[in-house]
Design a protein around this motif. Structure first.
Motif, mmCIF file in Angstrom:
data_model
loop_
_atom_site.group_PDB
_atom_site.id
_atom_site.type_symbol
_atom_site.label_atom_id
_atom_site.label_comp_id
_atom_site.label_asym_id
_atom_site.label_seq_id
_atom_site.Cartn_x
_atom_site.Cartn_y
_atom_site.Cartn_z
ATOM 1 N N THR A 283 -5.649 2.494 -6.549
ATOM 2 C CA THR A 283 -6.038 3.147 -6.208
ATOM 3 C C THR A 283 -7.630 2.786 -6.167
ATOM 4 O OG1 THR A 283 -7.183 3.724 -8.087
ATOM 5 C CG2 THR A 283 -5.296 5.527 -7.164
ATOM 6 N N LYS A 284 -8.873 3.099 -6.214
ATOM 7 C CA LYS A 284 -10.277 2.654 -6.166
ATOM 8 C C LYS A 284 -10.302 2.068 -7.683
ATOM 9 C CE LYS A 284 -13.250 6.464 -5.447
ATOM 10 N NZ LYS A 284 -13.749 5.948 -6.561
ATOM 11 N N ASP A 285 -9.887 3.060 -8.461
ATOM 12 C CA ASP A 285 -10.674 2.520 -9.694
ATOM 13 C C ASP A 285 -9.409 1.486 -10.252
ATOM 14 O OD1 ASP A 285 -12.633 3.485 -9.838
ATOM 15 O OD2 ASP A 285 -11.941 5.962 -9.825
ATOM 16 N N LYS A 286 -8.385 1.513 -9.858
ATOM 17 C CA LYS A 286 -6.895 1.281 -10.936
ATOM 18 C C LYS A 286 -6.067 0.175 -9.468
ATOM 19 C CE LYS A 286 -6.349 4.869 -14.002
ATOM 20 N NZ LYS A 286 -5.780 5.718 -13.671
ATOM 21 N N PRO A 287 -5.573 -0.924 -10.616
ATOM 22 C CA PRO A 287 -5.081 -1.832 -9.434
ATOM 23 C C PRO A 287 -3.283 -1.571 -9.719
ATOM 24 C CG PRO A 287 -5.391 -2.946 -11.397
ATOM 25 C CD PRO A 287 -6.403 -1.697 -11.799
ATOM 26 N N GLN A 288 -2.856 -2.198 -8.697
ATOM 27 C CA GLN A 288 -1.361 -2.265 -8.640
ATOM 28 C C GLN A 288 -0.338 -1.752 -9.531
ATOM 29 O OE1 GLN A 288 1.533 -1.920 -4.828
ATOM 30 N NE2 GLN A 288 2.551 -3.911 -5.759
ATOM 31 N N ILE A 289 0.229 -0.980 -10.254
ATOM 32 C CA ILE A 289 1.464 -1.506 -10.962
ATOM 33 C C ILE A 289 2.506 -1.229 -11.047
ATOM 34 C CG2 ILE A 289 1.451 -0.131 -13.897
ATOM 35 C CD1 ILE A 289 -1.538 1.029 -13.611
ATOM 36 N N LYS A 290 3.824 -1.962 -11.639
ATOM 37 C CA LYS A 290 4.588 -2.313 -11.931
ATOM 38 C C LYS A 290 5.548 -1.327 -12.837
ATOM 39 C CE LYS A 290 8.252 -5.758 -10.973
ATOM 40 N NZ LYS A 290 8.966 -5.865 -11.969
ATOM 41 N N ILE A 291 6.531 -0.568 -11.983
ATOM 42 C CA ILE A 291 6.720 0.125 -13.108
ATOM 43 C C ILE A 291 8.041 0.286 -12.984
ATOM 44 C CG2 ILE A 291 7.228 2.866 -14.290
ATOM 45 C CD1 ILE A 291 3.779 3.461 -12.845
ATOM 46 N N ASP A 292 9.424 -0.248 -14.477
ATOM 47 C CA ASP A 292 10.235 -0.044 -14.364
ATOM 48 C C ASP A 292 10.854 0.819 -14.626
ATOM 49 O OD1 ASP A 292 10.180 -2.368 -12.227
ATOM 50 O OD2 ASP A 292 10.392 -3.386 -14.352
ATOM 51 N N TRP A 293 12.566 1.080 -14.843
ATOM 52 C CA TRP A 293 12.556 2.772 -15.252
ATOM 53 C C TRP A 293 14.139 2.389 -15.044
ATOM 54 C CZ3 TRP A 293 10.204 7.491 -15.069
ATOM 55 C CH2 TRP A 293 8.788 6.981 -13.757
ATOM 56 N N ARG A 294 14.730 2.493 -17.090
ATOM 57 C CA ARG A 294 15.592 1.758 -17.421
ATOM 58 C C ARG A 294 16.630 3.387 -17.837
ATOM 59 N NH1 ARG A 294 18.397 -1.729 -21.809
ATOM 60 N NH2 ARG A 294 16.703 -3.065 -21.469
ATOM 61 N N ILE A 295 17.742 3.252 -16.243
ATOM 62 C CA ILE A 295 18.649 5.040 -16.829
ATOM 63 C C ILE A 295 20.176 4.351 -16.970
ATOM 64 C CG2 ILE A 295 19.125 6.424 -15.131
ATOM 65 C CD1 ILE A 295 16.104 5.692 -14.859
ATOM 66 N N ILE A 296 19.707 4.988 -18.224
ATOM 67 C CA ILE A 296 21.214 5.324 -18.692
ATOM 68 C C ILE A 296 22.041 6.036 -17.742
ATOM 69 C CG2 ILE A 296 21.053 7.516 -20.222
ATOM 70 C CD1 ILE A 296 22.846 6.066 -22.540
ATOM 71 N N TYR B 240 -20.185 0.834 -15.648
ATOM 72 C CA TYR B 240 -19.624 -0.375 -14.592
ATOM 73 C C TYR B 240 -18.679 0.770 -13.310
ATOM 74 C CZ TYR B 240 -16.768 -4.402 -13.245
ATOM 75 O OH TYR B 240 -16.392 -5.210 -12.148
ATOM 76 N N ARG B 241 -17.665 1.412 -14.239
ATOM 77 C CA ARG B 241 -17.377 2.004 -12.861
ATOM 78 C C ARG B 241 -17.951 3.434 -12.364
ATOM 79 N NH1 ARG B 241 -12.281 5.200 -14.411
ATOM 80 N NH2 ARG B 241 -10.679 3.784 -14.759
ATOM 81 N N GLN B 242 -19.341 2.829 -12.691
ATOM 82 C CA GLN B 242 -20.085 3.569 -11.177
ATOM 83 C C GLN B 242 -20.326 3.095 -10.461
ATOM 84 O OE1 GLN B 242 -20.580 7.431 -11.806
ATOM 85 N NE2 GLN B 242 -19.542 6.885 -13.695
ATOM 86 N N LEU B 243 -19.993 1.692 -10.343
ATOM 87 C CA LEU B 243 -21.321 0.759 -9.320
ATOM 88 C C LEU B 243 -20.236 0.998 -8.330
ATOM 89 C CD1 LEU B 243 -20.965 -2.441 -10.980
ATOM 90 C CD2 LEU B 243 -22.843 -1.134 -10.239
ATOM 91 N N PRO B 244 -20.116 0.993 -6.468
ATOM 92 C CA PRO B 244 -19.551 0.848 -5.806
ATOM 93 C C PRO B 244 -18.064 0.101 -5.811
ATOM 94 C CG PRO B 244 -21.680 0.676 -5.489
ATOM 95 C CD PRO B 244 -21.988 0.656 -6.753
ATOM 96 N N SER B 245 -16.476 0.806 -4.941
ATOM 97 C CA SER B 245 -15.919 0.301 -5.537
ATOM 98 C C SER B 245 -15.391 -1.584 -5.112
ATOM 99 C CB SER B 245 -15.005 0.908 -4.918
ATOM 100 O OG SER B 245 -13.988 -0.422 -4.507
ATOM 101 N N PRO B 246 -16.889 -1.545 -3.996
ATOM 102 C CA PRO B 246 -16.098 -2.524 -3.050
ATOM 103 C C PRO B 246 -17.136 -3.610 -4.291
ATOM 104 C CG PRO B 246 -17.097 -0.849 -1.567
ATOM 105 C CD PRO B 246 -17.301 -0.612 -2.868
ATOM 106 N N ALA B 247 -18.140 -3.186 -5.040
ATOM 107 C CA ALA B 247 -19.182 -4.227 -5.471
ATOM 108 C C ALA B 247 -17.826 -4.910 -7.046
ATOM 109 C CB ALA B 247 -20.291 -3.634 -6.608
ATOM 110 N N ARG B 248 -17.037 -4.097 -7.346
ATOM 111 C CA ARG B 248 -16.354 -3.916 -8.651
ATOM 112 C C ARG B 248 -15.515 -5.015 -8.407
ATOM 113 N NH1 ARG B 248 -13.882 0.654 -10.143
ATOM 114 N NH2 ARG B 248 -15.441 1.894 -8.513
#
Lengths: 200, 261
Positions: free
Chosen positions: A136-149, B66-74
């Motif tokens: 998302t704009k705040d978080k990078p992509q995250i890899k999630i693996d699921w162990r299934i029994i 820091y989160r308040q910064l615009p996304s491109p800046a971060r």
């Protein structure tokens, strides 16, 4: 001779029907994870209150997670020294703890986008399914693996979630072990902490 | 003289940790300890509580700002920091015998520093370079077979192990070219503050990316200290393995236990 042939045919048909019906019932772990992700995603993206979301997520977890298995795994070797009554007491409180912790963690997300990619069979009992939580704009992509029994192929269950290589079940196991060890190996200290968490 | 003492300390600490795995045996009690080797647990817990307090008062509020910064800046700041980290990653790629990766990262650094304007834009990824994976001296020691040694919590810096501390020391005695051109040597292009600003920004960037995750972890933990310890050690193991496979942070026999029920 004719009768023999008929009987043979009958059994042959029965065999094919049973084999076919078993195959059609068994669920691929990848599809199983995809369906859970879809269900959870649907709940989280709707405008339910947080309490409603938690209640619905708890139902999904009860249905699709091997809570008892995770509970015993988390207890590690301490499980071996427990009486049956104590085990029952632990599993009861663990289930409440797990459902509360699991659903409140998930309820924080709004409309997470998870792509289920692949699966790898480890052995007859376990399959790992890989997926990614899209960035998302705040978080990078995250890899999630699921162990299934997959001991029962018709009813696969989630037994661990591995986020970027970190097993949540293992984190919990080490956390529980630490609680027990810092209290001189007393399992009651863990039960007390779990009850405290459930009631807070 | 300083260098000799540091080299001696690193050697001793690595020798000390060479055979120390995470499944440890407490030699005094004879008790099998299934937790990672936490030799200084009392001190570690105190330092952890101190860091946690510091986090609530300083780092978390700063990360929220820091989160308040615009996304491109971060994104641009994050890219710059990643680009700088190539300077440590490349020598470690070489030490780990990954010469191809070292070459790729060198080209990545060159492209992003020039066309990508000091690393603000990750041009290399846009033109199809493989995913960038950071490496450090702690990871290199791990690939050489040195055990992680005891778990330690450093004031302000947070979780580490004896092996990772030794790796950090290597960075300060010449292993980190960015440190060398900013703090260690008096060049006319950079100042000491450039280094410290980049390190602090890196810390804030990390904290900002993990605001909800850490809050969630703390709110749902029975023992927050033990959770963070497990996360750190598992994460480092995974980084040393550098595995793209969908498994194997753990021994499958761990799971066989539950089958005896």
């Amino acid at each position: 001779m004719n009768l023999k042939k008929k009987i043979f045919k009958f059994f042959l048909i029965i065999y094919f029907i049973s084999t076919h019906s078993t195959n059609s019932l068994s669920l691929e772990p990848k599809d199983f994870v995809q369906s859970i992700v879809d269900q959870a995603s649907q709940i989280l993206s709707k405008s339910y209150s947080k309490e409603e979301k938690i209640a619905k997520l708890k139902l999904i977890a009860k249905e699709n997670v091997d809570i008892k298995g995770i509970g015993f795994y988390s207890l590690g070797s301490h499980r071996k020294s427990l009486s049956d009554d104590k085990k029952k007491e632990y599993i009861d409180i663990f289930e409440q703890y797990f459902l509360k912790s699991f659903s409140s963690r998930l309820a924080e997300y709004t409309d997470p986008k998870i792509e289920v990619n692949d699966q790898e069979k480890l052995n007859e009992k376990y399959t790992m399914v890989s997926s990614v939580l899209l960035a998302t704009k705040d978080k990078p992509q995250i890899k999630i693996d699921w162990r299934i029994i997959t001991k029962n192929p018709d009813k696969p269950l989630i037994i661990d979630v591995v986020i970027e290589g970190v097993s949540l079940a293992k984190v919990q196991k080490e956390e529980f072990n630490s609680t027990i060890q810092t209290n001189d190996g007393d399992i009651n200290s863990l039960l007390f902490s779990l009850k405290e968490f459930v009631n807070k | 003289m300083k260098k000799i003492i540091l080299t001696f300390l690193i050697t001793i600490s690595l020798l000390f940790s060479a055979h120390a795995g995470s499944e440890s045996e407490n030699s005094l009690s004879g008790k099998k300890n299934t937790n990672p080797k936490d030799c200084f647990e009392k001190v570690n817990r105190a330092t952890f509580a101190f860091n946690n307090g510091l986090d609530k008062v300083i780092f978390k509020p700063v990360a929220k700002l820091y989160r308040q910064l615009p996304s491109p800046a971060r994104t641009g700041l994050g890219n710059m920091l990643n680009n700088l980290s190539n300077l440590t990653t490349i020598p470690n790629n070489i030490l780990q015998g990954s010469l191809d990766t070292a070459g790729t990262n060198l080209a990545r650094f060159g492209l992003n520093s020039t066309v990508g304007i000091l690393g603000i834009f990750d041009v290399a990824s846009s033109v199809g370079f493989p995913e960038y994976i950071k490496e450090d001296y702690g990871q290199t020691f791990g690939t050489m077979g040195f055990g992680e040694g005891c778990y330690v919590v450093l004031p302000v810096l947070g979780p580490s192990t004896v092996r990772d501390v030794a790796g950090t020391v290597i960075s300060f005695v010449g292993g980190d070219p960015w440190y060398n051109v900013t703090v260690k040597n008096d060049t006319q292009y950079f100042t000491e503050s450039d280094y410290y600003v980049s390190r602090i920004t890196g810390g804030v960037d990390f904290r900002a990316k993990n605001l909800e995750t850490l809050e969630n972890l703390e709110n749902n933990a029975i023992d927050f200290y033990a959770s963070v310890r497990s996360l750190y050690i598992q994460d480092r193991k995974q980084k040393i393995i550098n595995s793209k496979k969908i498994i194997d942070t753990q021994n499958d026999s761990d799971w066989e236990e539950i089958d005896t029920e």
